[in-house]
Write an enzyme that holds these catalytic residues in place. Structure first.
Site, PDB file in Angstrom:
ATOM      1  N   VAL A  11       0.835  -1.281   0.141  1.00 17.77           N
ATOM      2  CA  VAL A  11      -0.033  -0.081  -0.097  1.00 17.77           C
ATOM      3  C   VAL A  11       0.813   1.308  -0.098  1.00 17.77           C
ATOM      4  CG1 VAL A  11      -1.528   1.267   1.337  1.00 17.77           C
ATOM      5  CG2 VAL A  11      -1.902  -1.237   1.024  1.00 17.77           C
ATOM      6  N   THR A  86      -1.157  -4.376   9.718  1.00 15.09           N
ATOM      7  CA  THR A  86      -2.109  -4.606  10.938  1.00 15.09           C
ATOM      8  C   THR A  86      -2.383  -6.103  10.983  1.00 15.09           C
ATOM      9  OG1 THR A  86      -3.813  -3.961   9.359  1.00 15.09           O
ATOM     10  CG2 THR A  86      -2.850  -2.353  11.154  1.00 15.09           C
ATOM     11  N   LEU A 160      -7.198  -0.898  -2.994  1.00  8.75           N
ATOM     12  CA  LEU A 160      -6.473  -1.501  -3.995  1.00  8.75           C
ATOM     13  C   LEU A 160      -6.532  -2.875  -3.761  1.00  8.75           C
ATOM     14  CD1 LEU A 160      -3.446  -2.761  -3.118  1.00  8.75           C
ATOM     15  CD2 LEU A 160      -2.969  -0.321  -3.190  1.00  8.75           C
ATOM     16  N   ARG A 161      -6.362  -3.515  -5.303  1.00  4.38           N
ATOM     17  CA  ARG A 161      -6.354  -4.858  -5.210  1.00  4.38           C
ATOM     18  C   ARG A 161      -4.963  -5.483  -5.910  1.00  4.38           C
ATOM     19  NH1 ARG A 161     -10.427  -5.601  -9.746  1.00  4.38           N
ATOM     20  NH2 ARG A 161      -9.537  -3.414 -10.080  1.00  4.38           N
ATOM     21  N   ASN A 234     -14.429  -5.078   2.782  1.00  5.82           N
ATOM     22  CA  ASN A 234     -13.804  -6.277   2.317  1.00  5.82           C
ATOM     23  C   ASN A 234     -14.725  -7.552   2.799  1.00  5.82           C
ATOM     24  OD1 ASN A 234     -11.700  -5.409   1.275  1.00  5.82           O
ATOM     25  ND2 ASN A 234     -10.101  -5.886   3.125  1.00  5.82           N
ATOM     26  N   PHE A 275     -17.168 -10.675  -8.500  1.00  4.42           N
ATOM     27  CA  PHE A 275     -16.851 -11.479  -7.198  1.00  4.42           C
ATOM     28  C   PHE A 275     -17.921 -12.778  -7.369  1.00  4.42           C
ATOM     29  CE2 PHE A 275     -13.306  -9.871  -4.664  1.00  4.42           C
ATOM     30  CZ  PHE A 275     -13.066  -9.120  -5.629  1.00  4.42           C
ATOM     31  N   GLY A 279     -14.910 -21.174  -6.677  1.00  4.40           N
ATOM     32  CA  GLY A 279     -13.588 -21.754  -6.662  1.00  4.40           C
ATOM     33  C   GLY A 279     -13.353 -22.434  -5.133  1.00  4.40           C
ATOM     34  N   CYS A 286      -5.693  -9.780   3.253  1.00  4.39           N
ATOM     35  CA  CYS A 286      -6.704  -8.866   3.900  1.00  4.39           C
ATOM     36  C   CYS A 286      -8.103  -9.614   4.428  1.00  4.39           C
ATOM     37  CB  CYS A 286      -6.851  -7.473   3.380  1.00  4.39           C
ATOM     38  SG  CYS A 286      -5.292  -6.702   3.445  1.00  4.39           S
ATOM     39  N   LYS A 346      -3.723 -15.438  -5.562  1.00  3.60           N
ATOM     40  CA  LYS A 346      -4.505 -15.262  -6.691  1.00  3.60           C
ATOM     41  C   LYS A 346      -3.245 -14.758  -7.929  1.00  3.60           C
ATOM     42  CE  LYS A 346      -5.033 -10.114  -6.498  1.00  3.60           C
ATOM     43  NZ  LYS A 346      -5.965  -9.047  -6.493  1.00  3.60           N
TER      44      LYS A 346
HETATM   45  N1  LIG Z   1      -1.882  -5.605   0.463  1.00  2.10           N
HETATM   46  C1  LIG Z   1      -2.977  -4.988   0.090  1.00  2.10           C
HETATM   47  O1  LIG Z   1      -3.538  -5.428  -1.013  1.00  2.10           O
HETATM   48  C2  LIG Z   1      -3.938  -4.130   0.957  1.00  2.10           C
HETATM   49  C3  LIG Z   1      -3.538  -3.732   2.216  1.00  2.10           C
HETATM   50  N2  LIG Z   1      -4.119  -2.711   3.088  1.00  2.10           N
HETATM   51  C4  LIG Z   1      -3.945  -2.571   4.543  1.00  2.10           C
HETATM   52  O2  LIG Z   1      -2.959  -1.718   4.432  1.00  2.10           O
HETATM   53  C5  LIG Z   1      -1.791  -1.998   5.292  1.00  2.10           C
HETATM   54  C6  LIG Z   1      -0.575  -2.355   5.039  1.00  2.10           C
HETATM   55  O3  LIG Z   1      -0.727  -3.511   4.239  1.00  2.10           O
HETATM   56  P1  LIG Z   1       0.826  -4.001   3.058  1.00  2.10           P
HETATM   57  O4  LIG Z   1       1.095  -2.799   2.452  1.00  2.10           O
HETATM   58  O5  LIG Z   1       0.134  -5.111   2.407  1.00  2.10           O
HETATM   59  O6  LIG Z   1       1.698  -4.394   4.450  1.00  2.10           O
HETATM   60  P2  LIG Z   1       3.124  -4.665   3.976  1.00  2.10           P
HETATM   61  O7  LIG Z   1       3.651  -5.693   5.041  1.00  2.10           O
HETATM   62  O8  LIG Z   1       3.578  -5.057   2.487  1.00  2.10           O
HETATM   63  O9  LIG Z   1       4.026  -3.390   4.294  1.00  2.10           O
HETATM   64  C7  LIG Z   1       4.144  -2.888   5.577  1.00  2.10           C
HETATM   65  C8  LIG Z   1       5.427  -2.142   5.695  1.00  2.10           C
HETATM   66  O10 LIG Z   1       5.453  -1.388   6.925  1.00  2.10           O
HETATM   67  C9  LIG Z   1       6.758  -1.344   7.323  1.00  2.10           C
HETATM   68  N3  LIG Z   1       6.683  -0.999   8.920  1.00  2.10           N
HETATM   69  C10 LIG Z   1       6.234  -1.479   9.844  1.00  2.10           C
HETATM   70  N4  LIG Z   1       6.511  -0.939  10.915  1.00  2.10           N
HETATM   71  C11 LIG Z   1       7.077   0.357  10.706  1.00  2.10           C
HETATM   72  C12 LIG Z   1       7.341   1.489  11.194  1.00  2.10           C
HETATM   73  N5  LIG Z   1       7.171   1.996  12.657  1.00  2.10           N
HETATM   74  N6  LIG Z   1       7.764   2.694  10.424  1.00  2.10           N
HETATM   75  C13 LIG Z   1       8.117   2.439   9.126  1.00  2.10           C
HETATM   76  N7  LIG Z   1       7.809   1.151   8.468  1.00  2.10           N
HETATM   77  C14 LIG Z   1       7.116   0.187   9.046  1.00  2.10           C
HETATM   78  C15 LIG Z   1       7.414  -2.655   7.164  1.00  2.10           C
HETATM   79  O11 LIG Z   1       8.583  -3.031   7.462  1.00  2.10           O
HETATM   80  C16 LIG Z   1       6.681  -3.178   5.804  1.00  2.10           C
HETATM   81  O12 LIG Z   1       7.413  -2.802   4.824  1.00  2.10           O
HETATM   82  C17 LIG Z   1      -2.310  -3.016   6.218  1.00  2.10           C
HETATM   83  O13 LIG Z   1      -3.383  -2.639   7.336  1.00  2.10           O
HETATM   84  C18 LIG Z   1      -3.368  -3.844   5.114  1.00  2.10           C
HETATM   85  O14 LIG Z   1      -4.497  -4.299   5.967  1.00  2.10           O
HETATM   86  C19 LIG Z   1      -5.349  -2.220   2.539  1.00  2.10           C
HETATM   87  C20 LIG Z   1      -5.756  -2.632   1.208  1.00  2.10           C
HETATM   88  C21 LIG Z   1      -5.070  -3.291   0.269  1.00  2.10           C
HETATM   89  O1  LIG Z   2      -8.187  -4.847   1.727  1.00  2.00           O
HETATM   90  C1  LIG Z   2      -7.316  -5.100   0.923  1.00  2.00           C
HETATM   91  O2  LIG Z   2      -6.083  -6.039   1.018  1.00  2.00           O
HETATM   92  C2  LIG Z   2      -7.942  -5.602  -0.614  1.00  2.00           C
HETATM   93  O3  LIG Z   2      -8.531  -7.141  -0.501  1.00  2.00           O
HETATM   94  C3  LIG Z   2      -8.866  -7.373  -1.869  1.00  2.00           C
HETATM   95  O4  LIG Z   2      -8.282  -7.481  -2.910  1.00  2.00           O
HETATM   96  P1  LIG Z   2      -7.020  -8.615  -2.998  1.00  2.00           P
HETATM   97  O5  LIG Z   2      -6.849  -9.236  -1.647  1.00  2.00           O
HETATM   98  O6  LIG Z   2      -5.678  -7.976  -3.555  1.00  2.00           O
HETATM   99  O7  LIG Z   2      -7.550  -9.538  -3.984  1.00  2.00           O
HETATM  100  P2  LIG Z   2      -9.060  -9.837  -4.594  1.00  2.00           P
HETATM  101  O8  LIG Z   2      -8.973  -9.618  -6.108  1.00  2.00           O
HETATM  102  O9  LIG Z   2     -10.051  -9.125  -3.958  1.00  2.00           O
HETATM  103  O10 LIG Z   2      -9.348 -11.457  -4.301  1.00  2.00           O
HETATM  104  C4  LIG Z   2      -9.183 -11.711  -3.179  1.00  2.00           C
HETATM  105  C5  LIG Z   2      -9.401 -13.529  -2.990  1.00  2.00           C
HETATM  106  O11 LIG Z   2     -10.743 -13.658  -3.733  1.00  2.00           O
HETATM  107  C6  LIG Z   2     -10.650 -14.703  -4.706  1.00  2.00           C
HETATM  108  N1  LIG Z   2     -11.917 -14.414  -5.397  1.00  2.00           N
HETATM  109  C7  LIG Z   2     -12.016 -13.085  -6.022  1.00  2.00           C
HETATM  110  C8  LIG Z   2     -13.185 -12.962  -6.755  1.00  2.00           C
HETATM  111  C9  LIG Z   2     -13.830 -13.926  -7.276  1.00  2.00           C
HETATM  112  O12 LIG Z   2     -15.013 -13.897  -7.787  1.00  2.00           O
HETATM  113  N2  LIG Z   2     -13.818 -15.240  -6.857  1.00  2.00           N
HETATM  114  C10 LIG Z   2     -12.779 -15.495  -5.909  1.00  2.00           C
HETATM  115  O13 LIG Z   2     -12.671 -16.630  -5.192  1.00  2.00           O
HETATM  116  C11 LIG Z   2      -9.432 -14.501  -5.415  1.00  2.00           C
HETATM  117  O14 LIG Z   2      -8.958 -15.633  -5.746  1.00  2.00           O
HETATM  118  C12 LIG Z   2      -8.457 -14.266  -4.141  1.00  2.00           C
HETATM  119  O15 LIG Z   2      -8.116 -15.427  -3.183  1.00  2.00           O
HETATM  120  C13 LIG Z   2     -10.067  -6.450  -2.076  1.00  2.00           C
HETATM  121  O16 LIG Z   2     -10.636  -6.548  -3.714  1.00  2.00           O
HETATM  122  C14 LIG Z   2      -9.518  -4.894  -2.161  1.00  2.00           C
HETATM  123  O17 LIG Z   2     -10.605  -4.099  -2.463  1.00  2.00           O
HETATM  124  C15 LIG Z   2      -8.951  -4.690  -0.820  1.00  2.00           C
HETATM  125  O18 LIG Z   2      -8.389  -3.428  -0.691  1.00  2.00           O
END
Ligand SMILES: NC(=O)C1=CN([C@@H]2O[C@H](COP(=O)(O)OP(=O)(O)OC[C@H]3O[C@@H](n4cnc5c(N)ncnc54)[C@H](O)[C@@H]3O)[C@@H](O)[C@H]2O)C=CC1
Ligand SMILES: O=C(O)[C@H]1O[C@H](OP(=O)(O)OP(=O)(O)OC[C@H]2O[C@@H](n3ccc(=O)[nH]c3=O)[C@H](O)[C@@H]2O)[C@H](O)[C@@H](O)[C@@H]1O
Length: 457
Positions: A11, A86, A160-161, A234, A275, A279, A286, A346
Site C-alpha cells: 500500500v 495490521t 487497491l487489489r 472487504n 466477485f 472456486g 486482508c 491469486k
Molecule cells: N496489501 C493490500 O492489497 C492491501 C492492504 N491494505 C492494508 O494496508 C496496510 C499495509 O498493508 P501492506 O502494504 O500489504 O503491508 P506490508 O507488510 O506489505 O507493508 C508494511 C510495511 O510497513 C513497514 N513498517 C512496519 N512498522 C513500521 C514503522 N514503525 N515505520 C516504518 N515502516 C514500518 C514494514 O517493514 C513493511 O515494509 C494493512 O493494514 C493492510 O490491511 C489495504 C488495502 C490493500
Molecule cells: O484490503 C485489501 O487488502 C484488498 O483486498 C481485496 O483485494 P486482494 O486481496 O488483492 O484480491 P481480490 O482480487 O479481491 O481477491 C481476493 C481473493 O478472492 C478470490 N476471488 C475473487 C473474486 C472472485 O469472484 N472469486 C474469488 O474466489 C481470489 O482468488 C483471491 O483469493 C479487495 O478486492 C480490495 O478492494 C482490498 O483493498
C-alpha cells in the site's frame, strides 16, 4: 505538495509512487533497512505490474525518495501517511496495532511547531483506531518536549487489489476520507484533486481509463464511518464469494452449471456480475484478517455477527473441497502423487499471505500424499516460507504432471489455461484434474479423456 509515507509495503509503495507521478514530492520511510536498500536501487521487493518502472522513473525525476531516517522523511511533509501492517494477533484474535502505534509515536516525537501536517492512517484498522493514532502521536509529542505542535488526524482507507494496484489507484471506484477536522478533509481533497477532476489526463506511463469509468466520488465522512466502510467492503466482497461458493457446492450435488448460474444472478443490477467466480475459497492478506477484525469489534461491542462468522467458517471448509473431489475418485491419497498448480493467493502476484494453496498442501501432506508444486513466480517465496514442508518443486507445468495421480489447479494463472492438455494427459498416470478455479475448458478436457471436476460445474 510534500508527502511522507511510513511503511513501504504494497500500500505504501503504490500510494507513494502514484502520488509522485501526480507531481508531489514523496519521501518514503521503512524500518526494514533491506527493503529500503532494494528500493534505493530501483528494485521493488514484490511483483506488481507497472510499479517498478514508475518507481524508477520517479526516483530519476527526484520526486520519490527512500530513507530509513524518519526525520528526513517527515521534516517538511504536509501529509504523512501511515501504511504499516495490521496483522491478526495469533493469541487473542484481535488486530495487532503495534506497528501503527509505534509509527504514530515516532512521528509525534519528530513534529515541530513550524509545520502542521495532516497525519493520515491508510492501514486497515479496527473501528475507533483514529483515536488511538491521535493519542500515540500526542504521546510522542509529549516525549519530545516540544510545545506548540499542531497536526490533524484523518482516516483514508485503501481499496487497491494486488495485481491491479496502479489501475486501482488512478481509477478508483471512490475515495473515502474521514476526519473530525474539516480543514484536514479540505487539504486531503486538494491532494486527491487530480483524480477527482473529470478532465484529469492520466500520465502516459499508466494504462488508459477502463471502459465505462466515470468521475470518482469523494466520500467525506466521520472517522468511525471511514474505518467501518473499509471493513464492511472487504466483508461484503468475501461474503459474495462465499455465497457463490455455497451455490456452487449445491449445484455440484444437484447438477447445475455454475458459470450459467453466476451469469444469471449477476445480470440483476442489484447484485452485479463481479466477485461471483466460484472456486476453492478466497485468500490474501486482508479478507480473513479484516473479517476477523470486524467480528472481534462487533463481539467486543456485545453483538454476535452471525453472517460474518459463517463466511469465515464456510471459506475454511471450501479449501477442503478439491481434496474431497480427489478422494471421491482416487479413494485414499496415501502414497499418491498429487500436483498443485499455482501457489500465490491469486494470479499476477507472488503474495502467499493466507493463500489457499498452503492449507491444501498441508492437508495433502497430512493425508500422506506425495506433493509436487509449480507456480510461475511464487515458488522461491514458498520455499523460503515453508522450508520444512516435504514437497517437490517442479521446473514447469509439464515437469509437474509427470506420473501424477491427480492434479489440482489452485491459482488461475493465465498461462495454465493455454497448456497442451493432450501432452499433460499422456504424462499423467491417473487422468484426474480438479479445476479449483473453474478456468479450464471442461468439454475439451473430457474429450481428451480426463476425469474433470470443477467447483459447481
Ligand atoms: N496489501 C493490500 O492489497 C492491501 C492492504 N491494505 C492494508 O494496508 C496496510 C499495509 O498493508 P501492506 O502494504 O500489504 O503491508 P506490508 O507488510 O506489505 O507493508 C508494511 C510495511 O510497513 C513497514 N513498517 C512496519 N512498522 C513500521 C514503522 N514503525 N515505520 C516504518 N515502516 C514500518 C514494514 O517493514 C513493511 O515494509 C494493512 O493494514 C493492510 O490491511 C489495504 C488495502 C490493500
Ligand atoms: O484490503 C485489501 O487488502 C484488498 O483486498 C481485496 O483485494 P486482494 O486481496 O488483492 O484480491 P481480490 O482480487 O479481491 O481477491 C481476493 C481473493 O478472492 C478470490 N476471488 C475473487 C473474486 C472472485 O469472484 N472469486 C474469488 O474466489 C481470489 O482468488 C483471491 O483469493 C479487495 O478486492 C480490495 O478492494 C482490498 O483493498
Amino acid at each position: 505538495m510534500n508527502v511522507a509515507i511510513i511503511g513501504t509495503g504494497y500500500v505504501g509503495l503504490v500510494t507513494g509512487a502514484s502520488l509522485a507521478l501526480l507531481g508531489n514530492t514523496v519521501k518514503c520511510h521503512d524500518i526494514d533497512q533491506e527493503k529500503v536498500n532494494l528500493l534505493l536501487k530501483g528494485r521493488v521487493p514484490f511483483f506488481e505490474p507497472y510499479l517498478e518502472s514508475i518507481v524508477q522513473d520517479q526516483v530519476t525525476q527526484k520526486r520519490l525518495i527512500f530513507s530509513s531516517n524518519l526525520s528526513t522523511c517527515i521534516s517538511d511533509a504536509d501529509f504523512i501517511f501511515i501504511t504499516v501492517g495490521t496483522p491478526t494477533d495469533q493469541v487473542s484474535g484481535a488486530v495487532n496495532l503495534e506497528y501503527v502505534c509505534k509509527a504514530a509515536t515516532s512521528i509525534g516525537k519528530l513534529l515541530t511547531p513550524d509545520k502542521s501536517p495532516v497525519i493520515i492512517n491508510k492501514s486497515t484498522v479496527p473501528v475507533g483506531s483514529h483515536k488511538i493514532v491521535q493519542k500515540m502521536i500526542e504521546e510522542g509529542v509529549y516525549q519530545s518536549g516540544n510545545d506548540n505542535v499542531h497536526f490533524a488526524v484523518a482516516s483514508n482507507p485503501e481499496f487497491l487489489r494486488e495485481g491491479s494496484a496502479i489501475i486501482d489507484f488512478f481509477y478508483p471506484d471512490r475515495i473515502v476520507i474521514g476526519s473530525e477536522n474539516t480543514e484536514a478533509l479540505a487539504r486531503l481533497e486538494l491532494l486527491y484533486r487530480p483524480l477527482l477532476d473529470q478532465s484529469f489526463n492520466p500520465p502516459t506511463t499508466i494504462p488508459p481509463r477502463p471502459e465505462g469509468f466515470s468521475q470518482v466520488p469523494l466520500i467525506k465522512v466521520d472517522p468511525i464511518s471511514s474505518e467501518l466502510i473499509k471493513y464492511a467492503s472487504n466483508a461484503f466482497l468475501a461474503m459474495k464469494i462465499s455465497f457463490i461458493n455455497e451455490i456452487a457446492n449445491i449445484s455440484d450435488r444437484l447438477g447445475g452449471n455454475i458459470h450459467d448460474i453466476s451469469r444469471g444472478i449477476g445480470l440483476d443490477r442489484r447484485i452485479g456480475p463481479h466477485f461471483l467466480k466460484s472456486g476453492l475459497g478466497w485468500g490474501g492478506s486482508c479478507f480473513g484478517k479484516d473479517l476477523k477484525g470486524l467480528v472481534f469489534d462487533a463481539s467486543a461491542s456485545g453483538y454476535n455477527p452471525k453472517v460474518l462468522t459463517a463466511v469465515l467458517e464456510s471459506n475454511s471448509l471450501q479449501r477442503t473441497v478439491p481434496i474431497l473431489k480427489l478422494q471421491s475418485y482416487l479413494k485414499s491419497l496415501r502414497g499418491k502423487s498429487i500436483g498443485v498448480l499455482g501457489l500465490s493467493f491469486k494470479p499476477d502476484t507472488d503474495d502467499l499471505r493466507d493463500a489457499p494453496s498452503i492449507e491444501i498442501i498441508k492437508k495433502l501432506v497430512d493425508l500422506h500424499a506425495i506433493v509436487k508444486v509449480y507456480d510461475p513466480v511464487a515458488m522461491n517465496h514458498f520455499r523460503a516460507n515453508y522450508p520444512s514442508l516435504p514437497i517437490k518443486y517442479a521446473n514447469d507445468e509439464y515437469d509437474l504432471v509427470n506420473s501424477l495421480d491427480g492434479l489440482i489447479l489452485v491459482t488461475e494463472w493465465d498461462q495454465f489455461t493455454q497448456l497442451d492438455w493432450k501432452k499433460i494427459y499422456d504424462k499423467m498416470k491417473h487422468k484426474v484434474v480438479v479445476d479449483g478455479r473453474n478456468v479450464l475448458d471442461k468439454n475439451c478436457l473430457e474429450a481428451i479423456g480426463f476425469v474433470y471436476y470443477g467447483i459447481g460445474s
